[in-house]
Design an enzyme around this catalytic site. Structure first.
Site, short mmCIF file in Angstrom:
data_model
loop_
_atom_site.label_atom_id
_atom_site.label_comp_id
_atom_site.label_asym_id
_atom_site.label_seq_id
_atom_site.Cartn_x
_atom_site.Cartn_y
_atom_site.Cartn_z
N LEU A 33 -21.11 -42.65 -36.67
CA LEU A 33 -21.68 -42.05 -35.39
C LEU A 33 -20.73 -41.85 -34.33
O LEU A 33 -20.24 -43.40 -33.97
CB LEU A 33 -22.98 -42.37 -34.94
CG LEU A 33 -24.20 -42.28 -36.20
CD1 LEU A 33 -25.34 -42.51 -35.74
CD2 LEU A 33 -24.13 -40.78 -36.90
N GLY A 36 -20.29 -37.42 -30.00
CA GLY A 36 -20.63 -36.12 -30.52
C GLY A 36 -22.16 -36.25 -31.21
O GLY A 36 -22.95 -35.40 -30.65
N HIS A 37 -22.25 -36.92 -31.98
CA HIS A 37 -23.56 -37.12 -32.76
C HIS A 37 -24.54 -37.91 -31.52
O HIS A 37 -25.64 -37.18 -31.49
CB HIS A 37 -23.33 -38.55 -33.67
CG HIS A 37 -22.63 -38.04 -34.73
ND1 HIS A 37 -21.59 -38.65 -35.13
CD2 HIS A 37 -22.69 -36.82 -35.62
CE1 HIS A 37 -20.99 -38.32 -36.49
NE2 HIS A 37 -21.57 -37.23 -36.75
P1 AMP Z 1 -21.26 -34.79 -39.36
O1 AMP Z 1 -21.90 -36.42 -39.34
O2 AMP Z 1 -19.84 -34.66 -39.18
O3 AMP Z 1 -22.05 -34.07 -40.53
O4 AMP Z 1 -22.00 -34.41 -38.14
C1 AMP Z 1 -23.44 -34.28 -37.95
C2 AMP Z 1 -23.63 -33.27 -36.89
O5 AMP Z 1 -22.84 -33.73 -35.57
C3 AMP Z 1 -23.23 -31.99 -37.09
O6 AMP Z 1 -24.10 -30.93 -36.57
C4 AMP Z 1 -21.97 -31.71 -36.44
O7 AMP Z 1 -21.54 -30.30 -35.98
C5 AMP Z 1 -22.15 -32.35 -35.13
N1 AMP Z 1 -20.94 -32.95 -34.48
C6 AMP Z 1 -19.88 -33.55 -35.13
N2 AMP Z 1 -18.83 -33.69 -34.14
C7 AMP Z 1 -19.14 -33.22 -33.17
C8 AMP Z 1 -18.57 -33.17 -31.76
N3 AMP Z 1 -17.39 -33.68 -31.58
N4 AMP Z 1 -19.31 -32.62 -30.77
C9 AMP Z 1 -20.68 -32.10 -31.04
N5 AMP Z 1 -21.21 -32.31 -32.27
C10 AMP Z 1 -20.55 -32.60 -33.26
#
Ligand code: AMP
Length: 296
Positions: A33, A36-37
Site C-alpha cells: 500500500l 494512492g491506496h
Molecule cells: P492495486 O493494489 O495496484 O491493485 O490497486 C488497488 C487500487 O488502488 C486500484 O483501484 C488502483 O487503481 C488504485 N491505485 C493504485 N495506484 C494508484 C494511484 N497512484 N492513485 C490512485 N489510485 C491508485
C-alpha cells in the site's frame, strides 16, 4: 481493526452489518500500500460506517509467472497503514480461500478487454473481473473505490456492475503522484535509482499531450507520432502504447473535439528484469475550459 481470511467469514460479518443498516465502503487492493491506496481508503472512511480493505495478489490476472512471483509484499506495513486510516476490517484471503479446487467459472471481459492493456496482457482482465465479482459479491458494499490509475480496469469494473446488476456504486478516484509526477504504483519500489529517473518519461509524455491541448491543438496525429519516435528511442524502454482515446468507449481518437484521455504503457529494463508501468490523464479542449458566459 479485524483481520479475516475466508470468504465465509466475510459473508457472515458483512451480512450482520447490512442487517444493522450500516453502509460499507470497500477498497480492493493487491497490497504494498502507498499514498494512492491511502487516498481511496480515506475517501471510503469519509463515506461509510464500515470500511473494508482486501489485500490479495490475484494469480488469475497475472499473465507472467515472473511478474506474479516478484510482486511486492509488505503485509506488516500494510496493516499499519490500514490501522492508522481507521479501517474496520482487512480481508487477506489465501489463494485456496478464493480459488478452492471446486472453483469452476470465470468472467470473460469481451471486446472492451481485448484492446490496450488486454492486447498486451492476454487474460489479465478476465482474471481481474473474476476476482472483482467474487470480492463484490462477498462484501456487497454500498461503495467500492477504484483508482483512475488503472483507467481501463475502472471502465471494465463499471461495465461488470452494469452487466450483472450488482448493487454497488463504483467510485472513481484521481491518480496520486510522486512530487516529480510519477504515478504512484506498488511496482515503483522495484525500480533501481537509474530506472526510477527514466520512468518519468511516462509523465512527460502525458504533459506533452496536455500542453499541446493547452496550446489549442486539435489534430493530434503529429504530436502522437513524434512522441512515439521519442519514446521508442529511449534507452531500456519498450513502448507498448501511447494513445488518445474516448474516455467512455476507449476507442482511439486523433482529433480533440471533446475531452479525451491519454493512456500510456511500457516496460523499463530494470537490472535484467522488465518493470511495466502505466499512466494516463485527461486531455481537455482549450475551449471546454472557458467558463460559459451567464446572461441574466
Ligand atoms: P492495486 O493494489 O495496484 O491493485 O490497486 C488497488 C487500487 O488502488 C486500484 O483501484 C488502483 O487503481 C488504485 N491505485 C493504485 N495506484 C494508484 C494511484 N497512484 N492513485 C490512485 N489510485 C491508485
Amino acid at each position: 481493526m479485524q483481520r479475516l481470511a475466508h470468504p465465509h467469514d466475510i459473508r457472515a460479518i458483512t451480512m450482520q452489518w447490512h442487517s444493522e443498516k450500516h453502509t460499507i465502503a470497500f477498497v480492493p487492493t493487491m497490497g504494498a500500500l502507498h499514498e494512492g491506496h491511502r487516498s481511496l481508503i480515506d475517501e471510503a472512511r469519509a463515506r461509510a460506517d464500515k470500511v473494508i480493505v482486501s489485500i490479495f495478489v490475484n494469480p488469475l490476472q497475472f499473465n507472467e509467472q515472473r511478474d506474479l512471483d516478484s510482486y511486492p509484499n509488505t503485509l506488516d506495513q500494510d496493516f499499519e497503514v490500514c490501522l492508522s486510516a481507521g479501517v474496520d476490517l482487512v480481508w487477506t484471503p489465501s489463494r485456496e480461500d478464493m480459488y478452492p479446487d471446486n472453483h469452476g467459472t470465470m468472467v470473460v471481459a469481451g471486446i472492451q478487454g481485448e484492446q490496450l492493456e488486454g492486447a498486451h496482457r492476454p487474460g489479465h482482465f478476465d482474471g481481474m473481473l473474476t476476482i472483482v465479482l467474487k470480492l463484490l459479491n462477498a462484501v456487497k458494499p454500498t461503495w467500492a473505490l477504484f483508482g483512475e490509475k488503472d483507467f481501463q480496469q475502472l471502465a471494465l469494473v463499471k461495465q461488470l456492475v452494469k452487466d450483472y446488476y450488482l448493487d454497488t456504486d463504483i467510485v472513481p478516484m484521481p491518480i496520486i503522484r510522486e512530487s516529480d509526477g510519477l504515478a504512484m504504483s506498488s511496482r515503483n519500489i522495484k525500480l533501481s535509482q537509474q530506472t526510477r529517473r527514466r520512468a518519468i518519461a511516462l509523465y512527460e509524455a502525458l504533459m506533452t499531450v496536455q500542453d499541446a491541448a493547452q496550446a489549442g491543438y486539435a489534430d493530434f496525429s503529429n504530436v502522437i507520432q513524434s512522441m512515439h519516435q521519442r519514446l521508442n528511442a529511449l534507452e531500456g524502454f519498450t513502448l507498448e502504447y501511447a494513445v488518445l482515446v474516448d474516455p467512455e468507449s476507449l476507442v482511439e481518437q486523433m482529433v480533440l473535439e471533446r475531452q479525451l484521455r491519454f493512456l500510456i504503457a511500457g516496460s523499463f529494463e530494470n537490472e535484467g528484469q522488465p518493470v511495466r508501468l502505466i499512466d494516463n490523464g485527461p486531455v481537455i479542449r482549450l475551449s471546454d475550459k472557458t467558463i460559459p458566459l451567464q446572461y441574466s
